[in-house]
Design a protein around this motif. Structure first.
Motif, short mmCIF file in Angstrom:
data_model
loop_
_atom_site.label_atom_id
_atom_site.label_comp_id
_atom_site.label_asym_id
_atom_site.label_seq_id
_atom_site.Cartn_x
_atom_site.Cartn_y
_atom_site.Cartn_z
N TYR A 72 0.84 -1.19 0.00
CA TYR A 72 0.00 0.00 0.00
C TYR A 72 0.87 1.24 0.00
N HIS B 165 -4.26 4.26 2.92
CA HIS B 165 -4.74 3.51 1.77
C HIS B 165 -5.17 2.10 2.18
N LYS B 166 -4.41 1.50 3.08
CA LYS B 166 -4.76 0.16 3.57
C LYS B 166 -6.09 0.20 4.32
#
Length: 66
Positions: free
Chosen positions: A3, A8-9
């Motif tokens: 990521y 974002h994860k």
């Protein structure tokens, strides 16, 4: 998966449904069986719809008055 950042994860994990999380944890052989069954049902349903045996057709016949 790599990521760009922890944000974002978190975003990716929050957008997955419960079913997809469960499906992602299955072993590969069970995933293949589920996908194969889904394809079989989909293709057979499409074939029956193409032949007209799986759906009732409604025909509208109306007189056009001017």
């Amino acid at each position: 998966m790599n990521y760009l950042s922890d944000k974002h994860k978190e975003l990716e994990e929050s957008q997955q449904s419960g079913f997809m999380k469960w499906f992602g944890q299955l072993p590969m052989d069970k995933k293949a069986v589920a996908i194969g069954l889904s394809l079989t049902v989909g293709i057979s349903s499409a074939a029956m719809a193409w032949q007209g045996t799986s759906s009732d057709r409604i025909y509208f016949c109306g007189a056009i008055r001017y």
